[in-house]
Motif scaffolding. Structure first.
Motif, short mmCIF file in Angstrom:
data_model
loop_
_atom_site.label_atom_id
_atom_site.label_comp_id
_atom_site.label_asym_id
_atom_site.label_seq_id
_atom_site.Cartn_x
_atom_site.Cartn_y
_atom_site.Cartn_z
N ALA A 1 11.88 -7.23 25.58
CA ALA A 1 10.91 -8.40 25.14
C ALA A 1 10.91 -8.73 23.91
CB ALA A 1 9.61 -8.23 26.23
N ALA A 2 10.08 -9.66 23.60
CA ALA A 2 9.66 -9.78 22.21
C ALA A 2 8.77 -8.83 21.82
CB ALA A 2 9.22 -11.23 21.80
N ASP A 3 8.71 -8.07 20.82
CA ASP A 3 7.78 -6.92 20.72
C ASP A 3 7.53 -6.88 19.16
OD1 ASP A 3 10.00 -5.32 19.62
OD2 ASP A 3 10.68 -4.79 21.44
N GLN A 4 7.22 -5.65 18.81
CA GLN A 4 6.58 -5.31 17.18
C GLN A 4 7.93 -5.48 16.47
OE1 GLN A 4 6.50 -3.31 19.88
NE2 GLN A 4 6.58 -0.95 19.11
N TYR A 5 9.08 -5.31 16.79
CA TYR A 5 10.25 -5.23 16.00
C TYR A 5 10.87 -6.52 16.11
CZ TYR A 5 8.98 -0.33 16.08
OH TYR A 5 8.41 0.88 15.78
N ARG B 1 16.91 -9.05 22.99
CA ARG B 1 18.30 -9.12 23.07
C ARG B 1 18.93 -7.53 22.74
NH1 ARG B 1 21.28 -12.94 26.06
NH2 ARG B 1 22.84 -11.49 25.48
N GLY B 2 20.04 -7.49 22.55
CA GLY B 2 20.97 -6.45 22.42
C GLY B 2 21.46 -5.60 23.60
N GLY B 3 22.52 -4.65 23.29
CA GLY B 3 22.79 -3.87 24.41
C GLY B 3 23.91 -4.55 25.44
N SER C 1 11.01 -1.07 26.13
CA SER C 1 10.45 -1.85 27.23
C SER C 1 9.85 -3.38 27.24
CB SER C 1 8.93 -0.86 27.39
OG SER C 1 8.04 -1.12 26.55
N LYS C 2 9.42 -3.68 28.15
CA LYS C 2 9.02 -5.16 28.21
C LYS C 2 7.79 -5.29 27.63
CE LYS C 2 12.05 -6.48 32.36
NZ LYS C 2 11.93 -6.96 33.38
N ARG D 1 13.32 -7.81 7.99
CA ARG D 1 13.19 -9.47 8.41
C ARG D 1 12.94 -9.31 10.01
NH1 ARG D 1 16.78 -12.89 10.13
NH2 ARG D 1 18.55 -11.70 9.15
N TYR D 2 11.65 -10.12 10.45
CA TYR D 2 11.57 -9.90 11.78
C TYR D 2 12.32 -11.35 12.45
CZ TYR D 2 8.43 -10.41 16.06
OH TYR D 2 8.19 -10.17 17.31
#
Length: 589
Positions: free
Chosen positions: A316-320, A325-327, A356-357, A383-384
């Motif tokens: 999920a969209a998160d602090q990073y 995506r990825g994986g 995690s989500k 960069r975010y």
């Protein structure tokens, strides 16, 4: 950064017009080539136009770099879904593959780049006076090299392809495939010339970044192509080397070795002090030339899907990252355990968790059947990322480490293991902490006292060093080891899940807590030999190695069709249909 995705080159906008589904055919230009290619600034714009197709939606950005190279003995598609990408991973190579059978896919884009390079090369030779050491010479060398990159990728993915080394005319719009051997010879000769024209990394402003072509990269690419051309490959239904004496090991390996030695002796490239630094700098978008990255496919922030495809998974969209995506791909489950536990490359390369989500997210343990490549991590970016499907991080096309490995392999073949040993030690010294060098570097390498033992060690080292970079498939093909090494991996995965043979000491359970930061996992039971005697110190436990954790369908997804009989992708049907009867997927004699 000098990014390419949105470059609009007036010259090419005028020179090119759309040609139904195949290539862009030239019309009479309203801008005189003598004006463009006698002016450095205008010529530079035209050279940038050669790179522009790389960033197109279904070119390197979203089809070639995201699809080619998997599956191998160390890398696989994390999904077992029978979809278009999964089919290619499993060597089900249909010319009507729905991801690839499109008129704007990478095949058309790479030939668009080749055509632009052909026009630039002609114009610079005619009007630019491109001498070595001049700005025009650098531009000609770059144009030749960019064309060679396109051919290199078409050759490794398709084998026999269409050869176009002059701008298209009305007589040459439709051409049949050529034998790959003739194209290899042409490109290898081209790169010899290009190396005389371009500067070393960081030597001039024109070679200041890894997005610009430099002499070290040109020589490294030539060495890579020499080894591919001299190696094994599928020719019809057989696997063989070329019968052309100009492409023999005895002819091409000395050339490749000299190119590698030139790079090493130049002092213009170097290994990063730690393996992790290579990938942190890539994710941080550091592009200063002169270190380990020799050249990168340059992407704009809104183009390029490398982390999107290969990074540690964020659910999920998160602090990073704002991009969940990825994986899509990862190391096969045995790779973590095939590394020496003291090898610092292991934990950089093989990651057993996703994010995690939740937001903020925490690391979440995956099963033993799903690992991610840790070389690319959104959490390492400065960069975010907010794009829904592009991260814009450059693809490292060649590293100095590969040059060293090629030097080791060639020296072993030509001069024996003692000549190869210093190069293999260079790679392993970076991989292990200095206190381990006496055993993990010196003793290990010095014990490789036969050509066969040294070769096998180099094959292993290639995997440990380059896992996830999608260079393995071409190497296995030229070594004639593609299917045999993949079968070996299937057996390794079976032994791993049953905890037998060399995997008998892999724990059946993993225990874990979170570190004080609240997001980072602390494991017990991931390492070989760790037992249940620390059970009470951990809050969580999960089954790890066992038959139920790595099922038959997953292991068998490594390949469906025989990899040795499906080494190359077909020409996609849309291009065959538009070729005026000139193209097919029959072998070239």
């Amino acid at each position: 950064m000098n990014k390419i995705a949105y470059i609009t080159i007036l010259f090419f906008a005028v020179v090119f017009t759309s040609c139904d589904e195949y290539l862009d055919a030239p019309t009479q230009s309203t801008m005189d080539e003598s004006l463009i290619f006698s002016n450095v600034e205008l010529a530079q714009g035209a050279i940038d136009g050669i790179k522009e197709p790389m960033g197109q939606t279904n070119s390197y950005r979203g089809r070639f770099l995201t699809h080619y190279g998997s599956n191998t003995d160390i890398e696989w598609n994390n999904s077992t879904s029978e979809n278009a990408r999964g089919d290619l991973s499993r060597y089900v190579n249909s010319p009507t593959n729905s991801d690839m059978n499109r008129d704007n896919v990478y095949w058309a884009m790479l030939y668009r780049g080749i055509e632009r390079a052909n026009i630039c090369i002609r114009g610079l030779r005619t009007y630019g006076n491109p001498e070595p050491g001049t700005a025009m010479g650098q531009l000609l060398g770059e144009a030749i090299t960019l064309r060679s990159i396109y051919y290199a990728d078409l050759l490794k993915s398709h084998g026999d392809i269409v050869a176009r080394f002059e701008p298209i005319s009305s007589e040459t719009i439709y051409l049949p495939k050529s034998n790959r051997d003739e194209i290899y010879k042409h490109v290898i000769a081209d790169l010899e010339e290009a190396a005389t024209l371009v500067a070393w990394p960081g030597e001039t402003e024109a070679t200041a970044t890894t997005e610009q072509v430099n002499k070290a990269f040109v020589k490294g690419l030539r060495a890579r192509l020499c080894m591919a051309a001299a190696g094994y490959s599928q020719r019809g239904s057989s696997i063989s080397r070329s019968s052309d004496p100009e492409l023999s090991v005895s002819t091409l390996y000395p050339i490749a070795l000299q190119e590698c030695k030139d790079i090493i002796n130049s002092g213009t490239a170097s290994l990063e002090p730690s393996f992790e630094t290579v990938w942190r700098k890539n994710c941080e978008e550091v592009i200063t030339a002169g270190s380990e990255s020799l050249w990168e496919v340059p992407f704009a922030e809104g183009r390029g899907r490398h982390l999107f495809t290969y990074a540690v998974r964020h659910q999920a969209a998160d602090q990073y990252t704002g991009q969940p995506r990825g994986g899509s791909y990862g190391p096969t489950p045995n790779v973590f355990y095939d590394f020496d536990a003291k090898d610092t490359r292991r934990d950089v390369t093989c990651v057993p968790y996703s994010w995690s989500k939740s937001n903020p997210a925490v690391q979440e343990l995956m099963g033993i059947d799903t690992w991610y490549f840790g070389k690319w991590r959104y959490e390492w970016m400065t960069r975010y990322v907010t794009s829904t499907n592009d991260d814009g991080v450059n693809k490292i096309y060649m590293r100095y480490a590969e040059v060293i490995l090629m030097a080791a392999e060639i020296e072993n073949e030509l001069n024996g293991p003692s000549a190869a040993a210093p190069y293999l030690k260079m790679i392993r010294q970076r991989a292990f902490n200095e206190e381990d060098w006496s055993t993990k570097v010196d003793a290990y390498v010095d014990a490789l006292n036969s050509k066969e033992a040294m070769f096998n060690a180099i094959v292993d080292e290639h995997g440990f060093e380059l896992c996830g970079e999608m260079e393995r498939k071409q190497a296995l093909i030229r070594w004639n080891l593609l299917k045999s090494k993949m079968d070996e991996t299937k057996q390794k995965m079976d032994d791993l899940r049953n905890r037998t043979g060399e995997y008998a000491d892999v724990p059946s359970k993993i225990y874990y807590n979170y570190l004080p930061d609240g997001e980072t996992l602390d494991f017990y039971g991931l390492e070989r030999g760790e037992t249940d005697d620390m059970l009470t110190e951990y809050d969580y436990a999960e089954n790890w190695a066992g038959p139920d954790q790595l099922e038959d369908d997953k292991i068998n997804s490594l390949y469906t069709n025989d990899p040795d009989q499906n080494q190359y992708w077909p020409i996609w049907q849309v291009f065959i249909d538009a070729s005026n009867g000139m193209l097919n997927n029959d072998p070239v004699n």
